[in-house]
Design a protein around this motif. Structure first.
Motif, short mmCIF file in Angstrom:
data_model
loop_
_atom_site.label_atom_id
_atom_site.label_comp_id
_atom_site.label_asym_id
_atom_site.label_seq_id
_atom_site.Cartn_x
_atom_site.Cartn_y
_atom_site.Cartn_z
N THR A 1 0.86 -1.18 0.00
CA THR A 1 0.00 0.00 0.00
C THR A 1 0.89 1.23 0.00
O THR A 1 2.13 1.12 0.01
N ASN A 2 0.26 2.39 0.00
CA ASN A 2 1.08 3.61 0.00
C ASN A 2 1.80 3.82 1.32
O ASN A 2 2.65 4.69 1.45
N LYS A 3 1.44 2.99 2.32
CA LYS A 3 2.12 3.09 3.61
C LYS A 3 3.37 2.22 3.63
O LYS A 3 4.47 2.69 3.86
N ASP A 4 3.19 0.95 3.43
CA ASP A 4 4.32 0.03 3.55
C ASP A 4 3.96 -1.30 2.89
O ASP A 4 2.97 -1.40 2.16
N GLU A 5 4.78 -2.32 3.14
CA GLU A 5 4.55 -3.66 2.65
C GLU A 5 4.37 -4.60 3.83
O GLU A 5 5.14 -4.54 4.79
N GLN A 6 3.36 -5.44 3.76
CA GLN A 6 3.08 -6.38 4.84
C GLN A 6 2.84 -7.76 4.25
O GLN A 6 2.27 -7.91 3.16
N SER A 7 3.26 -8.79 4.98
CA SER A 7 3.10 -10.16 4.52
C SER A 7 1.80 -10.75 5.05
O SER A 7 1.50 -10.64 6.24
N TYR A 8 1.03 -11.37 4.14
CA TYR A 8 -0.25 -11.97 4.50
C TYR A 8 -0.34 -13.40 3.98
O TYR A 8 0.19 -13.72 2.90
N LEU A 9 -1.01 -14.23 4.73
CA LEU A 9 -1.39 -15.56 4.25
C LEU A 9 -2.79 -15.42 3.66
O LEU A 9 -3.73 -15.01 4.35
N ILE A 10 -2.94 -15.77 2.38
CA ILE A 10 -4.19 -15.57 1.66
C ILE A 10 -4.80 -16.93 1.32
O ILE A 10 -4.18 -17.74 0.64
N GLU A 11 -6.01 -17.17 1.80
CA GLU A 11 -6.75 -18.38 1.44
C GLU A 11 -7.66 -18.06 0.26
O GLU A 11 -8.38 -17.06 0.28
N ILE A 12 -7.62 -18.91 -0.75
CA ILE A 12 -8.35 -18.67 -2.00
C ILE A 12 -9.51 -19.65 -2.09
O ILE A 12 -9.30 -20.86 -2.10
N HIS A 13 -10.74 -19.10 -2.18
CA HIS A 13 -11.94 -19.92 -2.33
C HIS A 13 -12.57 -19.57 -3.68
O HIS A 13 -13.14 -18.48 -3.83
N PRO A 14 -12.49 -20.45 -4.67
CA PRO A 14 -13.05 -20.13 -6.00
C PRO A 14 -14.57 -20.01 -5.96
O PRO A 14 -15.24 -20.69 -5.19
N VAL A 15 -15.12 -19.12 -6.79
CA VAL A 15 -16.56 -18.96 -6.96
C VAL A 15 -16.92 -19.56 -8.32
O VAL A 15 -16.45 -19.09 -9.35
#
Length: 689
Positions: A324-338
């Motif tokens: 983002t315009n603030k900083d970088e952050q690490s996330y674990l992203i779970e993907i659920h297809p539609v």
């Protein structure tokens, strides 16, 4: 569930502790195995559930049935569907509006008539269930499936939520059921709406339990929306009322999503953002009006693989940097297809969890794993058996324990064994006082409040002492504890209260202390590097672990054990040990003790050829050890004494070997020494066997 006065307790799973969960499971097993058991006497089981269990058993319901075969005939079903046409049409529209979320979340929605006949189903298809079991006309009531959420909801005319151990039938054992009645303007029961969600692990996670509360709220809102819509339809207020109440249901869903402390983002196939919850807006530093035109790719690293996973149309998870315009952050992203009904991919629902949050949850909930018990400690020597017996006795007490012994003698294994004997249900939190930098050990032990120092987590973090509450705090290498922290630690041990760095209030903690050292603490105290009062507080019970060289035949037992264990792990055939290699193993002094022995055996296995461990397979530091010296002293007098004693000793060994026909074990028993010692003496005196 129902409260004692019959009203609805919307808290649902919020108060389900691990102890109550286990109690409910055990109570159900007792009830099913013993017909004389009265579940109403079980404190962990709600009375409404207990009474339903009794009715279910009296009705002859088989709790282990996996098929529900009772259903209406075609004529009966046709009449029922026609009678409930308005109800079904309204519910179908509402189901369609929630279909994307329900499908991606693994939820199932059901509509039953007032007698428990299935009218409508949508959502994730339960595993190991035939398709025809969820066709309209199937009868799911107390006389066919026993206790479940919609059965109780129909009976008590109120919202109900029950979990796996409360269900009577194995058909629902892995489900959490949330049900709400649908009533007409006179308060008469028309139907029951049900949302089933599969149990996850851990089911007792606080965030998951909060989500279950929201699902109960959601099903209540949906049932109310259906009731309102039926009334409006009967008054010919079709178009405007449909939009209004569907909007109400949509708003309820949005409110539910905003209660979840995970970022929920819905994207299409190209990554275009369709909607996101409040937490998602915070993650991406957006306001509600700024979502339009945003693409998830705008916030991803150039090397991101997120959209590749989305394109596969499969459930998966990936760790990504969100920029983002603030900083970088690490996330674990779970993907659920539609997916559409034709299994065409239309996009995905993404769930964002900050990596720091996940790590904090692991640290704050699980702690370290104490896997060793006293039965796991290998050895037959008198020395190790005595210390195991003493450790078992100490484990039955609540006093602090100080473990001493050379490096590699297994101090942490003994600490874990004591913990598992003393309080196995609590956390085991280990802190290596020598491995942490001096400027970090205070934070690790006592934790800190948010904003206490530069770089601190905004929400703060509990320390190891807090995490050990209800369990054991293991302070390894206690001799390296910084002197300035020792009085603080002493005060915590004495008062059982801890205050975080930057904090204002003390928190009560209840934990057991086990400390360990390979140093001479008395000598360190003489050098004023360790407080005497802390030493006396930690050493109420002292346990000295023997060095491997003092454990008689345990070297041979342990070496064979480590070889077999490692070969089973890597799938290799257990190698033979050449006589020369065995003699060296038994005669070596093993200054690194059990840890060194295990590492040496692993090394030997991996360099061995022809499935045989030879002398040259042993590490160089073992092969280079010289024997036969008198503690490195050059004194002629001492050497003469040694020669005088040695001559008698050598003669005694030769006589014993001759009488035992060179049987090492028999000769060792004659000489009243261990086999390992005899091997060493034979090598030292160059005796031919």
């Amino acid at each position: 569930m129902l409260s004692e006065n019959g009203s609805v307790a919307l808290h649902g799973l919020q108060f389900v502790t691990k102890e109550r969960w286990e109690a409910m499971t055990q109570n159900r097993e007792r009830f099913l195995k013993n017909e004389s058991e009265n579940p109403c006497d079980f404190s962990a089981i709600n009375q409404a559930v207990a009474e339903s269990w009794i009715r279910s058993r009296n009705l002859g319901i088989d709790p282990f049935q996996t098929r529900i075969d009772k259903s209406l005939n075609s004529k009966e079903l046709e009449g029922l569907l026609d009678k409930n046409k308005l109800l079904i049409n309204i519910t179908q529209k509402l189901f369609n509006s929630f279909k994307s979320l329900v499908d991606s979340s693994g939820y199932s929605l059901y509509l039953f008539d007032k007698n428990g006949v299935l009218l409508l189903f949508t959502g994730a298809f339960p595993q190991n269930v035939d398709y025809d079991r969820l066709m309209p006309g199937k009868i799911f009531n107390e006389s066919t499936v026993g206790t479940c959420s919609h059965v109780l909801s129909m009976r008590y005319r109120c919202p109900i939520q029950i979990i796996g151990p409360e269900q009577y039938s194995i058909y629902y054992q892995n489900m959490i059921g949330s049900s709400a009645p649908i009533q007409d303007e006179k308060g008469e029961l028309i139907a029951t709406l049900v949302l089933n969600q599969e149990l996850i692990n851990p089911v007792l996670d606080s965030n998951y339990q909060k989500l279950c509360i929201h699902t109960l709220g959601l099903i209540i809102a949906m049932a109310e929306a259906i009731q309102v819509q039926i009334e409006l339809e009967k008054n010919n207020q079709y178009v405007s009322s449909v939009n209004k109440d569907l909007r109400l249901a949509y708003d309820t869903l949005e409110a539910t999503l905003d209660c979840i402390d995970e970022g929920i983002v819905n994207v299409d196939q190209t990554g275009q953002v369709i909607r996101m919850n409040q937490q998602g807006l915070q993650i991406f530093n957006l306001k509600p009006g700024q979502i339009a035109g945003k693409n998830i790719r705008d916030f991803l690293d150039a090397n991101s693989s997120l959209m590749e996973f989305v394109a596969k149309g499969e459930k998966s998870s990936v760790e990504e940097m969100i920029c983002t315009n603030k900083d970088e952050q690490s996330y674990l992203i779970e993907i659920h297809p539609v997916l559409t009904q034709n299994t065409q991919l239309t996009g995905a629902i993404l769930r964002f969890n900050h990596v720091k949050k996940i790590n904090a949850m692991v640290n704050s909930r699980s702690g370290a794993i104490a896997k060793y018990k006293f039965a796991d400690i290998i050895g037959e020597s008198k020395a190790i058996k005595e210390v195991i017996e003493l450790g078992n006795r100490f484990a039955g007490l609540q006093e602090t324990i100080l473990l001493s012994g050379e490096s590699g003698t297994g101090k942490e294994i003994f600490a874990q064994a004591i913990h598992n004997r003393r309080c196995s249900q609590g956390p085991f939190i280990a802190v290596n006082c020598s491995a942490l930098p001096r400027d970090l050990i205070e934070c690790e032990l006592f934790g800190y409040e948010g904003g206490s120092f530069t770089g601190a987590d905004r929400s703060g973090r509990p320390g190891k002492i807090e995490l050990a509450n209800g369990g054991t705090l293991f302070l390894d290498e206690i001799g390296d504890m910084p002197l300035e922290l020792q009085p603080v630690l002493l005060r915590v041990i004495e008062n059982k209260q801890v205050i975080r760095i930057g904090g204002r209030n003390y928190k009560k903690v209840d934990f057991n202390i086990i400390a360990a050292t390979n140093k001479d603490l008395k000598k360190i105290m003489e050098e004023d590097l360790f407080r005497k009062d802390l030493f006396f507080r930690l050493s109420v019970l002292m346990l000295k672990l023997p060095a491997l060289r003092d454990r008689e035949n345990d070297v041979e037992i342990l070496s064979n054990y480590f070889i077999k264990k490692y070969c089973q792990k890597v799938g290799r055939k257990t190698p033979l040990i050449h006589a020369e290699a065995r003699e060296k193993i038994l005669s070596y002094s093993w200054p690194g003790n059990v840890r060194q022995l295990e590492n040496a055996m692993i090394y030997a296995i991996n360099v061995s050829k022809d499935n045989t461990i030879t002398l040259n397979c042993l590490p160089d530091n073992i092969l280079s050890e010289k024997t036969g010296k008198f503690n490195g002293k050059d004194s002629t007098e001492e050497e003469n004494i040694l020669l005088s004693i040695a001559s008698w000793e050598k003669t005694a060994i030769q006589v014993a070997l001759m009488r035992a026909n060179d049987n090492i074990l028999v000769a060792a028993e004659m000489l009243e020494i261990s086999k390992a010692t005899l091997y060493r003496k034979i090598k030292e005196y160059n005796i031919k066997v």
